[in-house]
Design a protein around this motif. Structure first.
Motif: not given
Length: 241
Positions: A2, A23, A133, A143
């Motif tokens: 991420y 995103c 997430i 993100i």
């Protein structure tokens, strides 16, 4: 893997920048506050047009907070669509990806405030966000993070509600999000090249227009202000929160 990006500026601007950066998900973090110091629940706000993925993500998060801290959840299984009389919808409605606004604990509740201010409580909330997430975006992705109230162009000194015992809502929300960022980026990040940041231009004006002609303009409006139209008395109320 991420990559987390913190967005600053007014809420609409943050969302547009997250769209630009493609995103996969967007999170805005707040803590709740109420006149009643015993108010106690977890809730996640979504936009009025939120997808089922977004709502399920919000429910997962809220219920996990409820389980970890032993508190109930509010809304529909932990999710409040559109926020409080529309407040909260504007924080999310411009996104093109799943987007949630978190209100896991009450800054005004002494017990909750102790959790908010403690390393252990912050770590727990950050871990719940991180795991939510990973649960809903398991492939790894970019993100977008937004700290509620803080870093707005229209009201740069805003820090949200005071936290019982000391400090401000936004500062603790930022601490939690920074911890979540570290957890999410513990592996090597992805990364596609970012487009250079543009300048945020405040656009919160309220106008009265009759027959195509502007009669009145009020520009000192913040996105966290409560704007209510009283249909019966034909009065527009703007309340700074």
């Amino acid at each position: 893997m991420y990559e987390v990006i913190f967005y600053k500026g007014n809420y609409r601007w943050r969302q547009k920048q997250a769209n630009r950066d493609k995103c996969a998900a967007y999170v805005e973090h707040h803590f709740n506050s109420a006149v009643n110091p015993m108010s106690s629940y977890a809730v996640v706000i979504t936009g009025y047009l939120a997808s089922e993925t977004t709502k399920n993500w919000g429910r997962w998060y809220a219920n996990r907070v409820g389980k970890e801290f032993g508190i109930p959840v509010a809304g529909n299984g932990g999710v409040l669509v559109g926020g409080y009389n529309g407040r909260g919808n504007g924080n999310l409605k411009h996104t093109r990806m799943p987007a949630i606004l978190l209100e896991p604990l009450f800054a005004s509740n002494p017990e909750h405030a102790e959790w908010i201010r403690s390393d252990e409580g912050q770590d727990t909330v950050a871990k719940i966000l991180t795991e939510s997430i990973m649960e809903f975006f398991p492939e790894g992705s970019r993100i977008g993070f937004s700290v509620g109230h803080k870093y707005k162009t229209s009201r740069p000194k805003d820090r949200g509600a005071p936290v019982y015992g000391g400090g401000a809502e936004a500062d603790y929300a930022e601490i939690v999000m920074e911890k979540a960022k570290v957890m999410l980026e513990s592996d090597a990040p992805i990364i596609a090249e970012l487009i250079p940041e543009e300048e945020d231009v405040p656009d919160n004006d309220i106008r009265v227009i009759k027959d195509g002609k502007e009669l009145w303009l009020h520009s000192e409006v913040d996105e966290d202000d409560d704007v209510v139209w009283d249909e019966e008395n034909r009065i527009l109320y703007i309340t700074s929160l």
